[in-house]
Write an enzyme that holds these catalytic residues in place. Structure first.
Site, PDB file in Angstrom:
ATOM      1  N   LYS A  35       0.842  -1.204   0.000  1.00 48.60           N
ATOM      2  CA  LYS A  35       0.000   0.000   0.000  1.00 48.60           C
ATOM      3  C   LYS A  35       0.877   1.254   0.000  1.00 48.60           C
ATOM      4  O   LYS A  35       2.091   1.177   0.199  1.00 48.60           O
ATOM      5  CB  LYS A  35      -0.909  -0.019   1.235  1.00 48.60           C
ATOM      6  CG  LYS A  35      -0.149   0.021   2.570  1.00 48.60           C
ATOM      7  CD  LYS A  35      -1.056  -0.311   3.745  1.00 48.60           C
ATOM      8  CE  LYS A  35      -0.281  -0.264   5.048  1.00 48.60           C
ATOM      9  NZ  LYS A  35      -1.097  -0.783   6.183  1.00 48.60           N
ATOM     10  N   TYR A 255      17.609  29.375   8.565  1.00 57.20           N
ATOM     11  CA  TYR A 255      16.449  30.188   8.939  1.00 57.20           C
ATOM     12  C   TYR A 255      16.332  30.288  10.445  1.00 57.20           C
ATOM     13  O   TYR A 255      16.513  29.314  11.168  1.00 57.20           O
ATOM     14  CB  TYR A 255      15.175  29.561   8.379  1.00 57.20           C
ATOM     15  CG  TYR A 255      15.003  29.739   6.902  1.00 57.20           C
ATOM     16  CD1 TYR A 255      14.938  31.009   6.329  1.00 57.20           C
ATOM     17  CD2 TYR A 255      14.905  28.630   6.063  1.00 57.20           C
ATOM     18  CE1 TYR A 255      14.773  31.170   4.958  1.00 57.20           C
ATOM     19  CE2 TYR A 255      14.743  28.774   4.696  1.00 57.20           C
ATOM     20  CZ  TYR A 255      14.674  30.060   4.154  1.00 57.20           C
ATOM     21  OH  TYR A 255      14.506  30.203   2.806  1.00 57.20           O
TER      22      TYR A 255
HETATM   23  C1  LIG Z   1      -0.395  -1.793   6.856  1.00 57.41           C
HETATM   24  C2  LIG Z   1      -0.992  -3.049   7.361  1.00 57.41           C
HETATM   25  C3  LIG Z   1      -0.201  -4.191   7.537  1.00 57.41           C
HETATM   26  C4  LIG Z   1       1.308  -4.164   7.437  1.00 57.41           C
HETATM   27  O1  LIG Z   1       1.835  -3.566   8.601  1.00 57.41           O
HETATM   28  P1  LIG Z   1       3.424  -3.464   8.851  1.00 57.41           P
HETATM   29  O2  LIG Z   1       3.531  -2.896  10.224  1.00 57.41           O
HETATM   30  O3  LIG Z   1       3.935  -2.513   7.815  1.00 57.41           O
HETATM   31  O4  LIG Z   1       3.979  -4.813   8.695  1.00 57.41           O
HETATM   32  C5  LIG Z   1      -0.846  -5.375   7.866  1.00 57.41           C
HETATM   33  N1  LIG Z   1      -2.189  -5.410   8.033  1.00 57.41           N
HETATM   34  C6  LIG Z   1      -2.978  -4.321   7.900  1.00 57.41           C
HETATM   35  C7  LIG Z   1      -4.448  -4.435   8.119  1.00 57.41           C
HETATM   36  C8  LIG Z   1      -2.400  -3.103   7.576  1.00 57.41           C
HETATM   37  O5  LIG Z   1      -3.176  -2.019   7.464  1.00 57.41           O
END
Ligand SMILES: *Cc1c(COP(=O)(O)O)cnc(C)c1O
Length: 359
Positions: A35, A255
């Protein structure tokens, strides 16, 4: 021409990290989480590197469609599921799989005909209080899904951990027990573990694991690095020195003039800033690698530049290579100095950072 700022992606490292998941969970199937543009590494590129996973998981329907349009025909699970009938039509058309976490979704599913069979992951909320049905809703939803003409039987069962990155927090054990008690005797494959589950909670492995961050070589646990866990960083963020100058006592840098020189030293200006996704809140002292040597960030992070203390008599020159995180400089350390998490750093890389695959 090499761009000033680029992120080198080591896809062999990604494959290595996937094999690490296999060795941690040898009997489980793996849903590789890609994702958010593959955690900033590029969705299609990471899907290609991780194509030996048993399925992909993305957050949203459009991310799943992008995988399909690029020709990936593996199983693809939409972790947020669909939220209206149009999205469900896309899910069915592109043969995506969906998490069902609410009664609203159930009603939409029940209105579908049997011609479109949907692969469903029914989600129980075991303590995250984000997505998922309560224990009370779960049994009824399970029954209704069993009778739902549009749902492929048996469907799958899942939950998500809230605190698995704290290996001393019993909450994860409570979540595992609640899940196991709720699904006892029900048919369907089960999935609980994210990366922290895979690496830290053996009893959470079950039928399917859902690793994300560890595939990119990054530790899910605060205070440890991916390298310490046998992972290899996929992304190395690089830039170069674009100016080098002598600093004298009482000179202020950047800055707000928030950093004042107390003894003569050499200042380096690096072409990277919050416009690239380098964290604006990185504190003075954040490590930066210049010519493979650790130096410290001084002054405020600007949009396009940061300043570093190269040390008295430094020999570095304009054009010399700089690493902001990755190979040689754990991103976990940088995240700590910026009061953030490595997830946010890799996801925050902006459009103008060229992603380059290391061959
Ligand atoms: C993002 C997500 C994962 C993966 O999590 P990590 O901590 O990156 O391994 C797994 N299950 C769900 C439902 C998620 O939203």
């Amino acid at each position: 021409m090499t761009p000033a700022v680029f992120a080198v992606l080591d896809l062999d490292a990604a494959r290595h990290n996937l094999s690490k998941v296999r060795s941690c969970a040898p009997t489980a199937s793996i849903m590789a989480v890609v994702k958010a543009n593959g955690y900033g590494h590029g969705l299609l590129r990471m899907a290609e590197a991780l194509k030996n996973a048993d399925a992909f998981a993305v957050a949203r329907v459009d991310e799943g469609i992008e995988l399909r349009k690029a020709g990936f025909n593996q199983r693809v699970v939409i972790l947020e599921g669909f939220s209206n009938a149009e999205e469900l039509d896309d899910v069915l058309f592109y043969h995506l799989e969906v998490v069902v976490h609410s009664l609203t979704q159930l009603v939409i599913l029940e209105s579908k005909t049997a011609s479109d069979l949907c692969v469903v992951w029914l989600k129980l909320d075991t303590g995250m209080s984000r997505l998922g049905l309560t224990e009370n809703e779960f049994a009824l939803a399970y029954q209704r899904l069993t009778r739902c003409a549009a749902v492929k039987q048996p469907f799958n069962l899942m939950t998500h951990f809230a605190n698995a990155d704290d290996i001393y927090d019993n909450k994860t054990l409570k979540q595992i027990s609640l899940f196991n008690e709720t699904v006892a005797g029900l048919s369907g494959e089960c999935s609980l573990a994210n990366s922290a589950g895979v690496l830290g909670w053996e009893t959470s492995l079950s039928d399917w694991v859902r690793p994300g961050i560890m595939l990119y070589g990054i530790s899910p646990f605060p205070g440890s690095t991916g390298q310490q866990l046998g992972l290899k960083p996929v992304m190395t963020l690089q830039s170069r020195l674009i100016a080098v100058k002598q600093l004298n006592v009482d000179d202020t840098v950047g800055y707000g003039g928030s950093w004042t020189c107390s003894k003569p030293t050499v200042l380096g200006v690096v072409s990277i800033g919050y416009g690239d996704g380098y964290p604006r809140h990185a504190k003075v002292g954040t490590p930066v690698l210049v010519n493979c040597r650790r130096v410290q960030l001084i002054g405020r992070v600007s949009m396009d530049m940061i300043t570093v203390d190269l040390g008295p008599g430094a020999y570095d020159k304009v054009g010399d290579p700089v690493t902001l995180w990755g190979d040689g400089l754990p991103i976990e350390e940088v995240a700590q100095y910026a009061d953030t998490i490595p997830y946010a750093l890799v996801c925050g890389i902006t459009q103008r950072v060229r992603l380059i695959v290391r061959e």
